[in-house]
Design a protein around this motif. Structure first.
Motif, PDB file in Angstrom:
ATOM      1  N   VAL A   7       0.960  -1.075   0.115  1.00 17.79           N
ATOM      2  CA  VAL A   7       0.058  -0.043   0.020  1.00 17.79           C
ATOM      3  C   VAL A   7       0.715   1.337   0.111  1.00 17.79           C
ATOM      4  CG1 VAL A   7      -1.565   1.289   1.264  1.00 17.79           C
ATOM      5  CG2 VAL A   7      -1.788  -1.097   1.166  1.00 17.79           C
ATOM      6  N   HIS A   8       0.862   2.077  -0.904  1.00 22.81           N
ATOM      7  CA  HIS A   8       1.468   3.106  -1.025  1.00 22.81           C
ATOM      8  C   HIS A   8       0.910   4.642  -0.590  1.00 22.81           C
ATOM      9  CE1 HIS A   8       4.209   1.323  -4.260  1.00 22.81           C
ATOM     10  NE2 HIS A   8       3.076   0.734  -4.571  1.00 22.81           N
ATOM     11  N   GLU A   9       1.685   5.572  -0.103  1.00 26.38           N
ATOM     12  CA  GLU A   9       1.454   6.514   0.479  1.00 26.38           C
ATOM     13  C   GLU A   9       2.392   7.760   0.071  1.00 26.38           C
ATOM     14  OE1 GLU A   9       0.429   6.638   4.446  1.00 26.38           O
ATOM     15  OE2 GLU A   9       2.292   5.536   4.921  1.00 26.38           O
ATOM     16  N   GLY A  10       1.918   9.089  -0.040  1.00 22.50           N
ATOM     17  CA  GLY A  10       2.702  10.054  -0.245  1.00 22.50           C
ATOM     18  C   GLY A  10       3.536  10.113  -1.451  1.00 22.50           C
ATOM     19  N   GLU A  11       4.939  10.352  -1.474  1.00 24.35           N
ATOM     20  CA  GLU A  11       5.535  10.063  -2.709  1.00 24.35           C
ATOM     21  C   GLU A  11       5.616   8.960  -3.528  1.00 24.35           C
ATOM     22  OE1 GLU A  11       7.161  12.511  -5.687  1.00 24.35           O
ATOM     23  OE2 GLU A  11       6.666  13.360  -3.682  1.00 24.35           O
ATOM     24  N   SER A  12       5.677   7.947  -2.559  1.00 21.02           N
ATOM     25  CA  SER A  12       5.648   6.513  -3.087  1.00 21.02           C
ATOM     26  C   SER A  12       4.301   6.275  -3.868  1.00 21.02           C
ATOM     27  CB  SER A  12       5.636   5.389  -1.907  1.00 21.02           C
ATOM     28  OG  SER A  12       5.420   4.264  -2.470  1.00 21.02           O
ATOM     29  N   LEU A  13       3.100   6.591  -3.575  1.00 19.09           N
ATOM     30  CA  LEU A  13       1.779   6.623  -4.267  1.00 19.09           C
ATOM     31  C   LEU A  13       1.978   7.373  -5.457  1.00 19.09           C
ATOM     32  CD1 LEU A  13      -1.107   5.649  -4.566  1.00 19.09           C
ATOM     33  CD2 LEU A  13      -1.871   7.381  -2.995  1.00 19.09           C
ATOM     34  N   LEU A  14       2.487   8.448  -5.519  1.00 21.67           N
ATOM     35  CA  LEU A  14       2.745   9.149  -6.676  1.00 21.67           C
ATOM     36  C   LEU A  14       3.626   8.614  -7.904  1.00 21.67           C
ATOM     37  CD1 LEU A  14       1.848  12.050  -7.972  1.00 21.67           C
ATOM     38  CD2 LEU A  14       3.821  12.971  -7.065  1.00 21.67           C
ATOM     39  N   ASP A  15       4.758   8.087  -7.236  1.00 24.91           N
ATOM     40  CA  ASP A  15       5.482   7.409  -8.213  1.00 24.91           C
ATOM     41  C   ASP A  15       4.865   5.980  -8.726  1.00 24.91           C
ATOM     42  OD1 ASP A  15       7.581   9.149  -7.729  1.00 24.91           O
ATOM     43  OD2 ASP A  15       8.625   8.003  -6.085  1.00 24.91           O
ATOM     44  N   ALA A  16       4.125   5.448  -7.919  1.00 30.50           N
ATOM     45  CA  ALA A  16       3.702   3.978  -8.282  1.00 30.50           C
ATOM     46  C   ALA A  16       2.447   4.393  -9.418  1.00 30.50           C
ATOM     47  CB  ALA A  16       2.813   3.205  -7.029  1.00 30.50           C
ATOM     48  N   ALA A  17       1.690   5.195  -8.894  1.00 26.30           N
ATOM     49  CA  ALA A  17       0.559   5.795  -9.953  1.00 26.30           C
ATOM     50  C   ALA A  17       1.327   6.235 -11.393  1.00 26.30           C
ATOM     51  CB  ALA A  17      -0.214   7.102  -9.410  1.00 26.30           C
ATOM     52  N   ARG A  18       2.432   7.180 -11.529  1.00 27.14           N
ATOM     53  CA  ARG A  18       3.029   7.398 -12.552  1.00 27.14           C
ATOM     54  C   ARG A  18       3.292   6.234 -13.310  1.00 27.14           C
ATOM     55  NH1 ARG A  18       7.482   9.669 -10.668  1.00 27.14           N
ATOM     56  NH2 ARG A  18       8.529   7.914 -10.894  1.00 27.14           N
ATOM     57  N   ASP A  19       4.053   5.334 -12.692  1.00 23.76           N
ATOM     58  CA  ASP A  19       4.794   3.978 -13.240  1.00 23.76           C
ATOM     59  C   ASP A  19       3.885   3.181 -13.800  1.00 23.76           C
ATOM     60  OD1 ASP A  19       7.051   5.121 -12.216  1.00 23.76           O
ATOM     61  OD2 ASP A  19       7.368   3.392 -10.669  1.00 23.76           O
ATOM     62  N   ARG A  20       2.576   3.096 -13.076  1.00 24.30           N
ATOM     63  CA  ARG A  20       1.284   2.542 -13.574  1.00 24.30           C
ATOM     64  C   ARG A  20       0.804   2.909 -14.811  1.00 24.30           C
ATOM     65  NH1 ARG A  20      -1.226  -2.336 -14.435  1.00 24.30           N
ATOM     66  NH2 ARG A  20      -3.510  -2.084 -14.693  1.00 24.30           N
ATOM     67  N   LEU A  21       0.693   4.390 -14.903  1.00 28.43           N
ATOM     68  CA  LEU A  21       0.096   4.907 -16.079  1.00 28.43           C
ATOM     69  C   LEU A  21       0.957   4.817 -17.314  1.00 28.43           C
ATOM     70  CD1 LEU A  21      -2.567   6.266 -16.981  1.00 28.43           C
ATOM     71  CD2 LEU A  21      -1.432   8.438 -16.511  1.00 28.43           C
ATOM     72  N   ILE A  22       2.188   5.020 -16.914  1.00 27.55           N
ATOM     73  CA  ILE A  22       3.226   4.866 -18.170  1.00 27.55           C
ATOM     74  C   ILE A  22       3.317   3.482 -18.637  1.00 27.55           C
ATOM     75  CG2 ILE A  22       5.737   5.015 -18.524  1.00 27.55           C
ATOM     76  CD1 ILE A  22       5.760   7.558 -16.747  1.00 27.55           C
ATOM     77  N   SER A  23       3.041   2.435 -17.893  1.00 23.99           N
ATOM     78  CA  SER A  23       3.187   1.028 -18.165  1.00 23.99           C
ATOM     79  C   SER A  23       2.015   0.735 -19.064  1.00 23.99           C
ATOM     80  CB  SER A  23       3.426  -0.033 -17.240  1.00 23.99           C
ATOM     81  OG  SER A  23       2.276   0.170 -16.174  1.00 23.99           O
ATOM     82  N   SER A  24       0.877   1.434 -18.965  1.00 24.91           N
ATOM     83  CA  SER A  24      -0.390   1.099 -19.638  1.00 24.91           C
ATOM     84  C   SER A  24      -0.244   1.914 -21.076  1.00 24.91           C
ATOM     85  CB  SER A  24      -1.574   1.628 -18.854  1.00 24.91           C
ATOM     86  OG  SER A  24      -1.696   2.676 -18.793  1.00 24.91           O
ATOM     87  N   GLY A  25       0.860   2.575 -21.328  1.00 24.23           N
ATOM     88  CA  GLY A  25       1.012   3.193 -22.788  1.00 24.23           C
ATOM     89  C   GLY A  25       0.521   4.515 -22.469  1.00 24.23           C
ATOM     90  N   GLU A  26       0.310   5.323 -21.344  1.00 24.98           N
ATOM     91  CA  GLU A  26      -0.098   6.734 -21.335  1.00 24.98           C
ATOM     92  C   GLU A  26       0.936   7.537 -20.756  1.00 24.98           C
ATOM     93  OE1 GLU A  26      -2.955   7.882 -22.039  1.00 24.98           O
ATOM     94  OE2 GLU A  26      -4.131   5.855 -22.609  1.00 24.98           O
ATOM     95  N   GLN A  27       0.764   8.877 -20.883  1.00 28.72           N
ATOM     96  CA  GLN A  27       1.631   9.783 -20.704  1.00 28.72           C
ATOM     97  C   GLN A  27       1.385  10.377 -19.163  1.00 28.72           C
ATOM     98  OE1 GLN A  27       2.246  12.934 -23.333  1.00 28.72           O
ATOM     99  NE2 GLN A  27       3.026  11.638 -25.006  1.00 28.72           N
ATOM    100  N   TRP A  28       2.392  10.559 -18.509  1.00 33.01           N
ATOM    101  CA  TRP A  28       2.244  11.211 -17.231  1.00 33.01           C
ATOM    102  C   TRP A  28       2.569  12.710 -17.327  1.00 33.01           C
ATOM    103  CZ3 TRP A  28      -0.219   9.805 -12.887  1.00 33.01           C
ATOM    104  CH2 TRP A  28       0.081  10.494 -11.624  1.00 33.01           C
TER     105      TRP A  28
END
Length: 153
Positions: A7-28
């Motif tokens: 479970v992510h929070e703070g900066e870790s959550l932001l990083d995980a969200a960015r990584d997930r979006l980019i891995s799905s082929g979208e831009q952050w």
């Protein structure tokens, strides 16, 4: 689906969200980052208007709710956020790298919402749907009631 997930929070959550979006082929983008940060900053489900207001304040310029809705739809589709249907509001997914069925416990008094991951509970929903010839790939269950804090007050 029993496994350990972080479970992510703070900066870790932001990083995980960015990584997930980019891995799905979208831009952050900067705007997507600002919307996600605003969403993650709420302690209760937030509407697109709440998020647009928060982003507008942080950026010093007006951000339209329509733009926020489009980004939130992308976030839901990419597992970065969950939609609380009965409240027409959203919550950040604290573990965007895991796909689970979603159970929300929503307090009718204070609006506090708890997100549970318990695929065994929704298994019955899947089974009932299948017996009716319906496919439910990711059911969302909402339970409305009174939270423990409001119950004791």
């Amino acid at each position: 689906m029993n496994h350990e997930h972080h479970v992510h929070e703070g900066e870790s959550l932001l990083d995980a969200a960015r990584d997930r979006l980019i891995s799905s082929g979208e831009q952050w983008t900067d705007m997507r980052s600002a919307v996600f940060e605003a969403l993650a900053g709420f302690d209760k489900p937030a509407s697109a208007y709440d998020i647009a207001e928060a982003v507008s304040k942080s950026q010093g310029r007006r951000v339209a709710a329509n733009s926020v809705y489009r980004i939130l739809d992308l976030f839901v589709g990419s597992n970065l956020a969950r939609r609380v249907e009965s409240a027409n509001a959203y919550v950040a997914n604290a573990h965007p790298d895991c796909l689970h069925d979603c159970i929300f416990l929503i307090c009718d008094n204070c609006g506090q919402t708890v997100h549970l991951d318990d695929d065994s509970l929704s298994g019955g929903v899947r089974k009932a749907a299948a017996s009716a010839g319906f496919t439910a790939p990711r059911p969302v269950i909402e339970v409305r009631g009174t939270c423990g804090d409001c119950e004791t007050n």
